[in-house]
Design a protein around this motif. Structure first.
Motif, mmCIF file in Angstrom:
data_model
loop_
_atom_site.group_PDB
_atom_site.id
_atom_site.type_symbol
_atom_site.label_atom_id
_atom_site.label_comp_id
_atom_site.label_asym_id
_atom_site.label_seq_id
_atom_site.Cartn_x
_atom_site.Cartn_y
_atom_site.Cartn_z
ATOM 1 N N UNK A 1 68.953 17.233 25.115
ATOM 2 C CA UNK A 1 69.478 16.166 24.259
ATOM 3 C C UNK A 1 69.356 14.809 24.942
ATOM 4 N N UNK A 2 68.784 13.850 24.236
ATOM 5 C CA UNK A 2 68.565 12.528 24.821
ATOM 6 C C UNK A 2 69.810 11.662 24.717
ATOM 7 N N UNK A 3 70.044 10.897 25.748
ATOM 8 C CA UNK A 3 71.149 9.939 25.750
ATOM 9 C C UNK A 3 70.586 8.569 26.105
ATOM 10 N N UNK A 4 70.827 7.618 25.277
ATOM 11 C CA UNK A 4 70.279 6.291 25.528
ATOM 12 C C UNK A 4 68.777 6.269 25.317
ATOM 13 N N UNK A 5 68.086 5.548 26.179
ATOM 14 C CA UNK A 5 66.636 5.435 26.060
ATOM 15 C C UNK A 5 65.913 6.655 26.593
ATOM 16 N N UNK A 6 64.597 6.651 26.417
ATOM 17 C CA UNK A 6 63.800 7.783 26.880
ATOM 18 C C UNK A 6 62.343 7.371 27.040
ATOM 19 N N UNK A 7 61.633 8.129 27.865
ATOM 20 C CA UNK A 7 60.192 7.971 28.033
ATOM 21 C C UNK A 7 59.526 9.233 27.499
ATOM 22 N N UNK A 8 58.559 9.061 26.609
ATOM 23 C CA UNK A 8 57.816 10.198 26.075
ATOM 24 C C UNK A 8 56.441 10.240 26.728
ATOM 25 N N UNK A 9 56.028 11.412 27.177
ATOM 26 C CA UNK A 9 54.666 11.604 27.667
ATOM 27 C C UNK A 9 53.875 12.225 26.525
ATOM 28 N N UNK A 10 52.889 11.485 26.040
ATOM 29 C CA UNK A 10 52.148 11.896 24.848
ATOM 30 C C UNK A 10 50.687 12.157 25.198
ATOM 31 N N UNK A 11 50.202 13.328 24.851
ATOM 32 C CA UNK A 11 48.822 13.704 25.130
ATOM 33 C C UNK A 11 47.917 13.379 23.944
ATOM 34 N N UNK A 12 46.698 12.956 24.255
ATOM 35 C CA UNK A 12 45.699 12.767 23.207
ATOM 36 C C UNK A 12 45.318 11.340 22.898
ATOM 37 N N UNK A 13 46.046 10.350 23.434
ATOM 38 C CA UNK A 13 45.711 8.957 23.147
ATOM 39 C C UNK A 13 44.524 8.512 23.997
ATOM 40 N N UNK A 14 43.592 7.793 23.367
ATOM 41 C CA UNK A 14 42.412 7.346 24.111
ATOM 42 C C UNK A 14 42.031 5.899 23.829
ATOM 43 N N UNK A 15 42.820 5.202 23.022
ATOM 44 C CA UNK A 15 42.499 3.806 22.739
ATOM 45 C C UNK A 15 43.740 3.096 22.209
ATOM 46 N N UNK A 16 43.624 1.784 22.051
ATOM 47 C CA UNK A 16 44.747 0.998 21.558
ATOM 48 C C UNK A 16 45.113 1.387 20.131
ATOM 49 N N UNK A 17 44.098 1.813 19.378
ATOM 50 C CA UNK A 17 44.362 2.253 18.017
ATOM 51 C C UNK A 17 45.278 3.466 17.991
#
Length: 225
Positions: free
Chosen positions: A153-169
């Motif tokens: 369970x998240x409390x306050x802010x959080x950092x997500x590690x997301x796989x698959x991004x390769x550009x600004x789009x």
């Protein structure tokens, strides 16, 4: 980057009014729905809005490869696997003429010559032959394994590690998806794969993961503040 003339050749003429810059960016990530984008203008062209089938966005099979000379993946596969007359890039170029065109900046949606990905495609098909070295496939398989971190369970802010991004789009797509849930997003960095959330309290983690996966990416870790 791709030229305006490249984009105009592949999007419908009804969308030419959006081409207010001489340069756009091309996203080659097969899991990203964006093909062309310009963040300064806030303009994004999705796969469904591009008239031409894009090699990078299509599933393996009968993808267009050489746009100048209308050579497809199935034709190359036939030369390698059925006729067995080709074992190299040079052979494919000689028998199919793929990668020998001169109009790539216009005909190829990426604005580049297909030689950029043709060699990898040939190598991939060759690796399917019985008895062929499979080191490349094993390496790709190894990269597909990821350590699963149990979510808490998240409390306050959080950092997500997301796989698959390769550009600004891709980053724009992720941010838009998170904000559609009402989440305050401080920033998304496609290079590091990180998205910073200002306040996670009250939001369902599984719903966030489901939303991100729904646009073609994967949340592999959540670090709560």
């Amino acid at each position: 980057m791709v030229m305006k003339v490249t984009v105009s050749n592949h999007v419908d003429s009804s969308m030419w009014r959006l081409l207010r810059s001489e340069w756009f960016w091309f996203c080659s990530n097969p899991r990203c729905s964006i093909v062309y984008y310009n963040n300064d203008l806030g303009v994004y062209f999705l796969k469904d809005e591009v008239r031409t089938r894009v090699f990078h966005k299509e599933s393996p099979g009968d993808r267009p490869v050489c746009y100048c000379l209308s050579v497809t993946e199935s034709l190359i596969r036939d030369e390698i696997m059925v006729k067995k007359c080709c074992d190299s890039l040079e052979d494919i170029q000689r028998f199919t003429k793929a990668g020998t065109g001169r109009w790539c900046p216009i005909t190829n949606p990426s604005g580049k010559c297909c030689r950029e990905y043709l060699a990898d495609l040939i190598h991939s098909i060759l690796s399917e032959r019985p008895g062929e070295p499979v080191e490349r496939r094993l390496e790709e398989l190894g990269r597909s394994f990821r350590l699963e971190i149990p979510s808490t369970p998240a409390r306050g802010g959080a950092i997500l590690l997301i796989e698959g991004m390769s550009c600004e789009g891709c980053a724009v797509a992720v941010r838009t998806a998170l904000e559609s849930l009402g989440i305050q997003v401080k920033g998304v960095d496609w290079k590091s794969g990180l998205a910073e959330i200002l306040d996670m309290r009250g939001y369902n983690i599984e719903k966030i993961k489901e939303t991100i996966e729904g646009i073609g990416y994967r949340v592999s870790r959540i670090v709560s503040g």
